[in-house]
Scaffold this motif. Structure first.
Motif, PDB file in Angstrom:
ATOM      1  N   CYS A  71       0.642  -1.146  -0.172  1.00 44.80           N
ATOM      2  CA  CYS A  71       0.125  -0.142   0.242  1.00 44.80           C
ATOM      3  C   CYS A  71       0.847   1.141  -0.036  1.00 44.80           C
ATOM      4  O   CYS A  71       0.504   2.184  -0.595  1.00 44.80           O
ATOM      5  N   ALA A  72       2.042   1.175   0.708  1.00 41.51           N
ATOM      6  CA  ALA A  72       2.776   2.386   0.937  1.00 41.51           C
ATOM      7  C   ALA A  72       3.381   2.454  -0.427  1.00 41.51           C
ATOM      8  O   ALA A  72       3.667   3.673  -1.027  1.00 41.51           O
ATOM      9  N   ASP A  73       3.908   1.413  -1.097  1.00 43.44           N
ATOM     10  CA  ASP A  73       4.381   1.467  -2.436  1.00 43.44           C
ATOM     11  C   ASP A  73       3.387   2.058  -3.536  1.00 43.44           C
ATOM     12  O   ASP A  73       3.920   2.860  -4.301  1.00 43.44           O
ATOM     13  N   GLU A  74       2.371   1.886  -3.473  1.00 41.89           N
ATOM     14  CA  GLU A  74       1.214   2.079  -4.450  1.00 41.89           C
ATOM     15  C   GLU A  74       1.133   3.575  -4.018  1.00 41.89           C
ATOM     16  O   GLU A  74       0.902   4.452  -4.985  1.00 41.89           O
ATOM     17  N   LEU A  78       1.487   6.434  -7.008  1.00 44.72           N
ATOM     18  CA  LEU A  78       0.513   7.435  -7.124  1.00 44.72           C
ATOM     19  C   LEU A  78       0.894   9.000  -7.088  1.00 44.72           C
ATOM     20  O   LEU A  78       0.563   9.803  -7.733  1.00 44.72           O
ATOM     21  N   ARG A  79       1.751   9.183  -6.153  1.00 44.74           N
ATOM     22  CA  ARG A  79       2.294  10.386  -5.794  1.00 44.74           C
ATOM     23  C   ARG A  79       3.041  10.830  -7.148  1.00 44.74           C
ATOM     24  O   ARG A  79       2.882  12.101  -7.408  1.00 44.74           O
ATOM     25  N   ARG A  80       4.074  10.121  -7.324  1.00 44.24           N
ATOM     26  CA  ARG A  80       4.842  10.364  -8.707  1.00 44.24           C
ATOM     27  C   ARG A  80       4.285  10.489  -9.691  1.00 44.24           C
ATOM     28  O   ARG A  80       4.492  11.673 -10.372  1.00 44.24           O
ATOM     29  N   LEU A  81       3.078   9.810 -10.022  1.00 43.74           N
ATOM     30  CA  LEU A  81       2.312   9.871 -11.178  1.00 43.74           C
ATOM     31  C   LEU A  81       1.492  11.281 -11.140  1.00 43.74           C
ATOM     32  O   LEU A  81       1.233  12.147 -12.109  1.00 43.74           O
TER      33      LEU A  81
END
Length: 105
Positions: A71-74, A78-81
């Motif tokens: 979840c943290a990786d996702e 999403l933050r980078r996206l």
């Protein structure tokens, strides 16, 4: 709760979380997380756990730890996206400024 029943419940929770995690269904991960919380709260303070139940809980916790990392990786993905989208929005804004400067040419 009898050990066999409790082990079955922990295995059900594990299967629910595992399926959600493998399919990257973050809503299902959230539902599994809530189910785990409810189970653990209902069992809070019990010191009479059978060894098999304790082992099943460790197995579930290990998967839960991996799920929280996923979840943290996702979230980071999403933050980078979203940051990339903002950067592209800056480019779009620059185009509009240049076009306005050039008089729409």
């Amino acid at each position: 709760m009898q050990p066999a029943v409790e082990i079955r419940r922990v295995r059900e929770l594990h299967a629910q979380l595992d399926l959600a995690l493998r399919s990257q269904d973050w809503d299902a991960v959230s539902r599994a997380d809530l189910a785990i919380r409810q189970y653990l709260q209902a069992q809070a303070g019990r010191n009479d756990l059978a060894t098999d139940v304790t082992e099943a809980r460790r197995w579930l916790k290990a998967l839960h730890d991996r799920a929280m990392q996923a979840c943290a990786d996702e979230c980071e993905r999403l933050r980078r996206l979203m940051l990339n989208h903002l950067e592209y929005a800056e480019g779009r804004s620059a185009y509009m400024q240049v076009e306005a400067y050039l008089g729409g040419q």
